[in-house]
Scaffold this motif. Structure first.
Motif, mmCIF file in Angstrom:
data_model
loop_
_atom_site.group_PDB
_atom_site.id
_atom_site.type_symbol
_atom_site.label_atom_id
_atom_site.label_comp_id
_atom_site.label_asym_id
_atom_site.label_seq_id
_atom_site.Cartn_x
_atom_site.Cartn_y
_atom_site.Cartn_z
ATOM 1 N N ARG A 240 40.740 31.264 47.697
ATOM 2 C CA ARG A 240 40.164 32.497 47.171
ATOM 3 C C ARG A 240 39.661 33.391 48.299
ATOM 4 N N ASP B 200 42.594 34.884 50.076
ATOM 5 C CA ASP B 200 43.203 35.923 49.250
ATOM 6 C C ASP B 200 42.441 37.239 49.385
ATOM 7 N N VAL B 201 41.116 37.178 49.361
ATOM 8 C CA VAL B 201 40.295 38.384 49.541
ATOM 9 C C VAL B 201 40.500 38.954 50.932
ATOM 10 N N ASP C 210 43.833 40.743 51.134
ATOM 11 C CA ASP C 210 43.793 42.028 50.430
ATOM 12 C C ASP C 210 43.133 43.096 51.288
ATOM 13 N N VAL D 134 46.954 47.595 45.095
ATOM 14 C CA VAL D 134 47.065 46.152 44.879
ATOM 15 C C VAL D 134 45.708 45.483 45.042
ATOM 16 N N ALA D 135 44.948 45.866 46.056
ATOM 17 C CA ALA D 135 43.626 45.265 46.274
ATOM 18 C C ALA D 135 42.689 45.579 45.110
ATOM 19 N N CYS D 136 42.701 46.814 44.617
ATOM 20 C CA CYS D 136 41.841 47.169 43.480
ATOM 21 C C CYS D 136 42.197 46.370 42.242
ATOM 22 N N ARG D 137 43.472 46.248 41.959
ATOM 23 C CA ARG D 137 43.893 45.487 40.783
ATOM 24 C C ARG D 137 43.467 44.039 40.886
ATOM 25 N N ARG D 138 43.585 43.448 42.070
ATOM 26 C CA ARG D 138 43.228 42.045 42.233
ATOM 27 C C ARG D 138 41.719 41.837 42.182
ATOM 28 N N PHE D 139 40.936 42.794 42.715
ATOM 29 C CA PHE D 139 39.482 42.654 42.638
ATOM 30 C C PHE D 139 38.995 42.796 41.202
ATOM 31 N N ARG E 246 40.698 41.994 38.543
ATOM 32 C CA ARG E 246 41.097 40.762 37.856
ATOM 33 C C ARG E 246 40.156 39.612 38.204
ATOM 34 N N ARG E 247 39.661 39.577 39.451
ATOM 35 C CA ARG E 247 38.727 38.510 39.837
ATOM 36 C C ARG E 247 37.371 38.677 39.162
#
Length: 83
Positions: free
Chosen positions: A21, A24-25, A28, A68-73, A75-76
């Motif tokens: 995790r 991954d951050v 990103d 992509v980073a915004c979408r993944r943050f 989702r987290r």
């Protein structure tokens, strides 16, 4: 008071998921940083008389990595559904 016991395997899986995790951050955020650097180099190259394609490519790279980073943050942040 009930004591919860963890086997060595359980702790290794928990630590591995925490490391994954964090990585991954980090990746990103590095994507956004690399996009910013390419945009800055593209603007500098364009000012030196080169092609306008470099700033366009840098801005697209930055925008895609930021999206992509915004979408993944987001989702987290969402809590996982309970079964």
């Amino acid at each position: 008071m009930a004591a919860t016991t963890f086997t060595c395997h359980d702790q290794a899986v928990v630590n591995l998921s925490k490391i994954a995790r964090s990585a991954d951050v980090f990746l990103d955020l590095m994507g956004v940083a690399v996009g910013s650097l390419v945009l800055a180099l593209g603007i500098e190259t364009y000012r030196d008389g080169e092609s306008v394609g470099w700033p366009i490519a840098g801005s697209m790279l930055l925008l895609i990595n930021f999206w992509v980073a915004c979408r993944r943050f987001v989702r987290r942040r969402k809590p996982s559904p309970s079964p």
